[in-house]
Design a protein around this motif. Structure first.
Motif, PDB file in Angstrom:
ATOM      1  N   GLN A 170       0.869  -1.243  -0.153  1.00  0.00           N
ATOM      2  CA  GLN A 170       0.076   0.060  -0.139  1.00  0.00           C
ATOM      3  C   GLN A 170       0.855   1.286  -0.107  1.00  0.00           C
ATOM      4  OE1 GLN A 170      -3.635   0.017   0.010  1.00  0.00           O
ATOM      5  NE2 GLN A 170      -3.322  -1.908  -0.735  1.00  0.00           N
ATOM      6  N   PRO A 171       1.709   1.523  -1.012  1.00  0.00           N
ATOM      7  CA  PRO A 171       2.707   2.468  -0.972  1.00  0.00           C
ATOM      8  C   PRO A 171       1.658   4.127  -0.950  1.00  0.00           C
ATOM      9  CG  PRO A 171       2.697   1.643  -3.083  1.00  0.00           C
ATOM     10  CD  PRO A 171       1.965   0.676  -2.286  1.00  0.00           C
ATOM     11  N   ASN A 172       2.475   5.110  -0.644  1.00  0.00           N
ATOM     12  CA  ASN A 172       1.875   6.301  -0.764  1.00  0.00           C
ATOM     13  C   ASN A 172       2.267   7.100  -2.026  1.00  0.00           C
ATOM     14  OD1 ASN A 172       2.998   6.355   2.560  1.00  0.00           O
ATOM     15  ND2 ASN A 172       0.721   6.578   2.175  1.00  0.00           N
ATOM     16  N   ILE A 173       3.372   6.617  -2.668  1.00  0.00           N
ATOM     17  CA  ILE A 173       3.928   7.007  -3.614  1.00  0.00           C
ATOM     18  C   ILE A 173       4.770   5.804  -4.349  1.00  0.00           C
ATOM     19  CG2 ILE A 173       5.648   8.806  -4.724  1.00  0.00           C
ATOM     20  CD1 ILE A 173       5.685  10.130  -2.002  1.00  0.00           C
ATOM     21  N   SER A 174       4.501   5.842  -5.769  1.00  0.00           N
ATOM     22  CA  SER A 174       5.116   4.707  -6.721  1.00  0.00           C
ATOM     23  C   SER A 174       5.752   5.596  -7.693  1.00  0.00           C
ATOM     24  CB  SER A 174       4.012   3.951  -7.298  1.00  0.00           C
ATOM     25  OG  SER A 174       3.507   2.936  -6.302  1.00  0.00           O
ATOM     26  N   VAL A 175       6.997   5.155  -7.966  1.00  0.00           N
ATOM     27  CA  VAL A 175       7.725   5.575  -9.351  1.00  0.00           C
ATOM     28  C   VAL A 175       7.839   4.435 -10.239  1.00  0.00           C
ATOM     29  CG1 VAL A 175      10.116   6.541 -10.058  1.00  0.00           C
ATOM     30  CG2 VAL A 175       9.012   6.912  -7.519  1.00  0.00           C
ATOM     31  N   LEU A 176       7.155   4.914 -11.365  1.00  0.00           N
ATOM     32  CA  LEU A 176       6.967   3.896 -12.216  1.00  0.00           C
ATOM     33  C   LEU A 176       7.829   3.936 -13.496  1.00  0.00           C
ATOM     34  CD1 LEU A 176       3.003   3.786 -12.308  1.00  0.00           C
ATOM     35  CD2 LEU A 176       4.605   2.265 -11.001  1.00  0.00           C
ATOM     36  N   TYR A 177       8.329   3.097 -14.029  1.00  0.00           N
ATOM     37  CA  TYR A 177       9.299   3.264 -15.264  1.00  0.00           C
ATOM     38  C   TYR A 177       8.445   2.879 -16.724  1.00  0.00           C
ATOM     39  CZ  TYR A 177      13.491   2.869 -12.162  1.00  0.00           C
ATOM     40  OH  TYR A 177      14.421   2.943 -11.204  1.00  0.00           O
ATOM     41  N   GLY A 178       8.350   4.324 -17.191  1.00  0.00           N
ATOM     42  CA  GLY A 178       7.375   3.999 -18.500  1.00  0.00           C
ATOM     43  C   GLY A 178       8.261   4.102 -19.683  1.00  0.00           C
ATOM     44  N   GLY A 179       7.659   4.636 -20.709  1.00  0.00           N
ATOM     45  CA  GLY A 179       8.289   4.653 -22.024  1.00  0.00           C
ATOM     46  C   GLY A 179       7.869   3.526 -22.932  1.00  0.00           C
ATOM     47  N   ALA A 180       7.073   2.634 -22.476  1.00  0.00           N
ATOM     48  CA  ALA A 180       6.504   1.748 -23.537  1.00  0.00           C
ATOM     49  C   ALA A 180       7.707   0.933 -24.173  1.00  0.00           C
ATOM     50  CB  ALA A 180       5.444   1.775 -24.334  1.00  0.00           C
ATOM     51  N   ALA A 181       8.967   0.721 -23.705  1.00  0.00           N
ATOM     52  CA  ALA A 181      10.299   0.311 -24.231  1.00  0.00           C
ATOM     53  C   ALA A 181       9.848  -0.911 -25.090  1.00  0.00           C
ATOM     54  CB  ALA A 181      11.296   0.231 -23.248  1.00  0.00           C
ATOM     55  N   GLN A 182      10.521  -0.966 -26.200  1.00  0.00           N
ATOM     56  CA  GLN A 182       9.948  -2.238 -27.030  1.00  0.00           C
ATOM     57  C   GLN A 182      10.909  -2.330 -28.112  1.00  0.00           C
ATOM     58  OE1 GLN A 182       6.090  -1.299 -29.554  1.00  0.00           O
ATOM     59  NE2 GLN A 182       6.245  -0.167 -27.693  1.00  0.00           N
ATOM     60  N   PHE A 183      10.920  -3.624 -28.786  1.00  0.00           N
ATOM     61  CA  PHE A 183      11.894  -4.196 -29.876  1.00  0.00           C
ATOM     62  C   PHE A 183      10.949  -4.166 -31.231  1.00  0.00           C
ATOM     63  CE2 PHE A 183      13.536  -6.062 -25.957  1.00  0.00           C
ATOM     64  CZ  PHE A 183      14.925  -5.513 -25.978  1.00  0.00           C
TER      65      PHE A 183
END
Length: 250
Positions: A170-183
């Motif tokens: 139940q985090p108060n803050i989440s840091v997400l790694y975005g960018g939809a990295a793909q091949f």
């Protein structure tokens, strides 16, 4: 608590009385080859560091989600002091020892570091066989007295592991790694805007920060695209998409 986005996944976190460098990629722009079999062929990183190298020496420790070169590059291995504490997933300990780092602390489940608790979480760096090829990746829950509970998800898509981590901690803050990295083949290997929205819907009162954008050639989703998607869902007030060099305070 303060989070300063440097570039891509590289951040400097002030938390629990410590200053922690997370996922350092310190190479100058265009110094590394592009990711193979990806949608564009630009050399990496796509942009310069927004700070001087000296800023990375004024930290108490380093936290690594994994050691792919966009999260821990040769320049970081060369420049960072070898006596600095480095916290990592178990699979990366030997590599860091071989690079000469003297204080490497692998986290199998959790570790306490001078009043700060770091708990490892799991994820999926893609789907199916692609995730297996990408190898193990980790996220971390950080907690300390008088600080919000913080979740760094690491290089993962929305998956059961992320769902479980959010339920459990139940985090108060989440840091997400975005960018939809793909091949060129296979689906995204980091979060898309749709994944970010699913995280937001999971814990509506949580603040979310999206990083890992516009700095490596296989990341195809832009800041503007993510902001538009969040705005369409009425989530703009709870999600931050910082620019390189931007400092956020919570």
């Amino acid at each position: 608590m303060k989070i300063k986005l440097i570039r891509h996944a590289t951040t400097i976190l002030q938390f629990g009385g410590k200053k922690i460098l997370i996922d350092p990629m310190l190479s100058p722009a265009r110094a590394m080859a592009p990711v193979d079999y990806s949608p564009n062929r630009q050399n990496n990183p796509l942009v310069e560091l927004p700070v001087t190298i000296e800023e990375f020496f004024d930290v108490d420790g380093v936290l690594l989600t994994h050691t792919h070169r966009d999260h821990f590059d040769d320049e970081a291995a060369r420049l960072l002091p070898k006596e600095i504490p480095v916290f990592c997933q178990l699979d990366d300990k030997q590599k860091l020892n071989d690079l000469g780092f003297a204080q490497v602390y692998p986290i199998r489940e959790k570790i306490n570091w001078e009043g700060l608790k770091i708990t490892r979480t799991s994820g999926q760096h893609g789907s199916g066989d692609l995730a297996k090829k990408m190898g193990p990746v980790s996220g971390y829950i950080l907690s300390a007295p008088e600080e919000p509970t913080l979740y760094f998800a690491g290089d993962t898509i929305w998956c059961t592991e992320v769902d479980v981590a959010l339920d459990k901690h139940q985090p108060n803050i989440s840091v997400l790694y975005g960018g939809a990295a793909q091949f060129l083949e296979g689906g995204p290997i980091t979060m898309t805007s749709e994944d970010v929205i699913r995280v937001c819907r999971k814990i509506p009162e949580m603040n979310v920060v999206v990083v890992h954008l516009e700095a490596f050639n296989h990341c195809v989703e832009t800041r503007d695209a993510i902001k538009r998607a969040l705005n369409d869902q009425g989530l703009s007030n709870s999600v931050w998409v910082p620019e390189n060099g931007e400092l956020l305070s919570f």
